[in-house]
Every structure is written in C-alpha cells, then in structure tokens.
Scaffold this motif. Structure first.
Motif, short mmCIF file in Angstrom:
data_model
loop_
_atom_site.label_atom_id
_atom_site.label_comp_id
_atom_site.label_asym_id
_atom_site.label_seq_id
_atom_site.Cartn_x
_atom_site.Cartn_y
_atom_site.Cartn_z
N SER A 1 0.99 -1.01 -0.07
CA SER A 1 0.04 0.02 -0.07
C SER A 1 0.85 1.42 -0.11
O SER A 1 2.21 1.38 0.38
CB SER A 1 -0.91 0.01 1.26
N LEU A 2 0.30 2.39 -0.47
CA LEU A 2 1.04 3.61 -0.53
C LEU A 2 1.66 4.12 0.88
O LEU A 2 2.74 4.34 1.04
CB LEU A 2 0.32 4.84 -0.90
N MET A 3 0.64 3.80 2.03
CA MET A 3 1.19 4.17 3.24
C MET A 3 2.27 3.16 3.78
O MET A 3 3.26 3.65 4.32
CB MET A 3 -0.07 3.94 4.38
N LYS A 4 2.21 1.80 3.49
CA LYS A 4 3.43 1.03 4.07
C LYS A 4 4.45 1.32 3.33
O LYS A 4 5.60 1.50 3.87
CB LYS A 4 3.06 -0.30 3.55
N VAL A 5 4.58 1.63 2.00
CA VAL A 5 5.65 1.98 1.30
C VAL A 5 6.33 3.15 1.68
O VAL A 5 7.67 3.36 1.84
CB VAL A 5 5.62 2.00 -0.12
N LEU A 6 5.54 4.35 1.88
CA LEU A 6 6.00 5.56 2.64
C LEU A 6 6.73 5.50 3.55
O LEU A 6 7.54 5.86 4.07
CB LEU A 6 4.67 6.49 2.77
N VAL A 7 6.18 4.54 4.64
CA VAL A 7 6.79 4.28 5.97
C VAL A 7 8.19 3.47 5.51
O VAL A 7 9.25 3.90 6.38
CB VAL A 7 6.04 3.59 6.77
N GLN A 8 8.39 2.67 4.71
CA GLN A 8 9.59 2.17 4.34
C GLN A 8 10.60 3.00 3.83
O GLN A 8 11.89 2.95 4.28
CB GLN A 8 9.28 0.75 3.30
N VAL A 9 10.26 3.82 2.95
CA VAL A 9 11.22 4.82 2.49
C VAL A 9 11.47 5.66 3.58
O VAL A 9 12.78 6.31 3.46
CB VAL A 9 10.55 5.64 1.26
N GLU A 10 10.60 6.27 4.27
CA GLU A 10 11.06 7.13 5.51
C GLU A 10 11.97 6.59 6.42
O GLU A 10 12.70 7.21 7.02
CB GLU A 10 9.82 7.32 6.20
N GLU A 11 11.59 5.34 6.71
CA GLU A 11 12.81 4.49 7.64
C GLU A 11 13.97 4.21 7.18
O GLU A 11 15.15 3.87 7.78
CB GLU A 11 12.23 3.52 8.28
N ASP A 12 14.20 4.06 5.78
CA ASP A 12 15.41 3.50 5.06
C ASP A 12 16.00 4.61 4.40
O ASP A 12 15.42 4.95 3.05
CB ASP A 12 15.22 2.15 4.24
N LYS A 13 17.03 5.34 4.61
CA LYS A 13 17.74 6.37 3.73
C LYS A 13 18.05 5.95 2.44
O LYS A 13 18.13 6.55 1.43
CB LYS A 13 18.81 7.12 4.58
N ASN A 14 18.41 4.66 2.30
CA ASN A 14 19.04 4.20 1.15
C ASN A 14 17.82 3.86 0.14
O ASN A 14 18.27 4.21 -1.16
CB ASN A 14 19.44 2.77 1.13
N GLN A 15 16.48 4.01 0.41
CA GLN A 15 15.61 4.12 -0.82
C GLN A 15 15.20 5.65 -1.09
O GLN A 15 14.37 5.53 -1.94
CB GLN A 15 14.28 3.70 0.09
N GLN A 16 16.00 6.43 -0.57
CA GLN A 16 15.80 7.98 -1.01
C GLN A 16 17.12 8.36 -1.71
O GLN A 16 17.40 9.49 -1.79
CB GLN A 16 15.76 8.75 0.33
N LYS A 17 17.61 7.32 -2.44
CA LYS A 17 18.84 7.44 -3.39
C LYS A 17 18.63 6.97 -4.55
O LYS A 17 17.73 5.96 -4.82
CB LYS A 17 20.13 6.63 -2.89
N GLY A 18 19.08 7.42 -5.69
CA GLY A 18 19.13 6.61 -6.94
C GLY A 18 18.13 7.11 -7.87
O GLY A 18 17.26 8.09 -7.47
N GLU A 19 18.00 6.44 -8.97
CA GLU A 19 16.77 6.69 -9.99
C GLU A 19 15.66 5.90 -9.69
O GLU A 19 15.77 4.54 -9.38
CB GLU A 19 17.49 6.61 -11.26
N ILE A 20 14.52 6.26 -9.65
CA ILE A 20 13.21 5.85 -9.19
C ILE A 20 12.15 5.88 -10.22
O ILE A 20 11.77 6.80 -10.73
CB ILE A 20 12.89 6.56 -7.85
N VAL A 21 11.34 4.82 -10.25
CA VAL A 21 10.30 4.84 -11.14
C VAL A 21 9.02 4.24 -9.85
O VAL A 21 9.24 3.28 -9.31
CB VAL A 21 10.37 3.54 -12.13
N VAL A 22 8.04 4.97 -10.35
CA VAL A 22 6.89 4.69 -9.16
C VAL A 22 5.72 4.15 -10.10
O VAL A 22 5.17 4.81 -11.06
CB VAL A 22 6.38 6.00 -8.45
N VAL A 23 5.07 2.88 -9.82
CA VAL A 23 4.13 2.36 -10.69
C VAL A 23 2.92 2.26 -9.65
O VAL A 23 3.04 1.58 -8.51
CB VAL A 23 4.63 0.95 -11.03
#
Length: 278
Positions: A200-222
């Motif tokens: 879910s969007l909420m679940k993924v938002l929390v994961q990205v918030e908690e893991d700084k590595n997920q805030q790096k690089g080139e990203i595609v959102v489906v």
C-alpha cells in the motif's frame, strides 16, 4: 542521398543490456548527438566507440539543430542518445525528431532499455493498459493538482521521481489517492543496488521514510489505478439521478453529486451524463 537519424536506446545501468545493433549503429554513424557527452563517454569507452560526439538537449539552440539537419541532408547519418534508456522518454529529442521528420528525412528507432517498461513488467500491477506521466511537478501544490487530475484513472500510472523528492511525492500520493492504493517503487533498475518496494502507499511511504537508502538513485513509481466499480453505472437509477441533477447544475457537478448519491465512480457517471446531454 540523404542520411538517417537513429534514435538509439542505451542501458539504464547494466552495460550487458546494450543491444548489438545499437553498438553497430554507434560505431558506423558519422556523428552521435548525446544528452551529456561526458556521461556518454563511459559508454563509448566500454564498447570501444570512436565516433565523434556533440552535445544535444531540448534546450539546444537552433544552430545545433540546423547543424545536425544539414549533416543529414548532405548524406551523413546521426545517432541520438540520452544519458540512459530510450531517448525522448522523459529525455531530450522531441524537437530534433519533429524537425527532421518535417524535412521528410528518415528517423530509425533502435529499441532497447526503458526504465518505465522494465518497472511495470515486474510490478505485478495491471500492464494491459497504463499511462506514463513523467516527473511530477517539483512544487507540492502543482504536484497535488497533477495527482488530482488522474485520481480516478483506471489505468496503471507510472511516474519517474528524483530521490530528493520521493518522500514528498509519496506523502502527496497518500493524501490524494489514499493510503490503501497499491504501489511499486523500482529503484536503481539493473544496477548493483536495484530494489523493489511494494504494498500500500502508506506501507511503502513508511519503508522509504525509515530507510535512507530508498531515498537515493533513480526511481520509477508504478501506481495502481482506480479499481473499476463492481456496479454497472448504466442503470435506471443512475440515469434518473443524473437527469434530475443535469437540469440544475453543470455536467461536472452532476457527475460529482451523482457519485456521492449512488456510489458509482465519478468518471463513469461523467461519461453517462455526457451521453444523456447529447
């Protein structure tokens, strides 16, 4: 004789994804127009390509475009490449291709890697119909407005996003689409640190918030589209409600109010209201 303009896809990360035909074309054309010659130099070194390069992007002046067109008219062939992936997919090239085609010259696609296609192919979300919306606006107000314009889209939505804006974008998505909407975040596709987050969007938002590595690089959102209503909007009740509302308010307002009254999707009711008005 006139030359040909080749639109050449290059790897989005893994050099092993370079098509042999693409390598051949880059070796044999007379000139390569690259989004960033410094970044493309790595590709050239890897494949031993010695072809001259010039810089080209959609902000290039007409002089650069005219130089390329003149080369084609003199019988020289030119290849267009972007920093990574397929040119013109959120990358430069549109102006040049249009002018070349308007001149009656030949434009040849050399297919290959494309981040949005790679992402949706492994997303597990419906891929029979989808829309690509490129990069969302940088400012939150414009981004929210953009999301609201596609909030009731049934097709799967695909966006690119910069790493420094991914948290803000996901937050706005939760606010507009709702936290339960399913999403897949594809990061650093084909590269060493390729990762996928899904749920879910909420679940993924929390994961990205908690893991700084997920805030790096080139990203595609489906992003999952609106699930079609199990109800059939083409019913006597929907038509009756719309007929009453259309006598009092605009078509858009009628669809909105009818959606609240009947529980049908607004865009389905809008289409039905449109047919009633005709």
């Amino acid at each position: 004789m006139v030359g040909e303009l080749y639109i050449v896809a290059t790897p989005i990360g893994n050099m092993g994804d370079m098509a042999p035909r693409a390598v051949d074309v880059l070796h044999t054309v007379d000139l390569v127009a690259a989004e960033d010659t410094r970044r493309s130099s790595r590709l050239f070194r890897h494949f031993g390509i010695k072809t001259p390069m010039v810089s080209y992007h959609d902000h290039s002046d007409n002089k650069q475009i005219n130089t390329i067109v003149d080369m084609l008219l003199r019988g020289n062939s030119v290849a267009l490449i972007s920093d990574a992936g397929t040119p013109l997919i959120s990358d430069p090239g549109y102006r040049l291709v249009k002018i070349v085609r308007d001149k009656g010259l030949k434009v040849v696609p050399i297919p290959g890697s494309c981040a949005l296609i790679a992402a949706i192919s492994v997303s597990g979300l419906p891929s029979d119909r989808f829309i690509f919306e490129g990069f969302p606006p940088a400012k939150s107000s414009a981004r929210v407005a953009k999301f609201e314009s596609v909030a009731e889209e049934f097709r799967t939505l695909i966006f690119y996003e910069a790493p420094h804006r991914i948290l803000e974008t996901l937050t706005d998505m939760v606010n507009v689409f709702g936290g339960a909407r399913q999403v897949v975040i594809a990061r650093e596709l084909t590269k060493t640190y390729e990762t996928f987050l899904s749920g879910s969007l909420m679940k993924v938002l929390v994961q990205v918030e908690e893991d700084k590595n997920q805030q790096k690089g080139e990203i595609v959102v489906v992003l999952e589209g609106v699930r079609p209503s199990e109800k059939d909007p083409d019913t006597a009740e929907a038509r009756r409600v719309l007929a009453i509302l259309l006598d009092e308010v605009s078509l858009k307002q009628a669809a909105l109010l009818a959606a609240k009254i009947t529980g049908y999707q607004k865009n389905e009711l809008y289409a039905l209201a449109l047919s009633l008005k005709q």
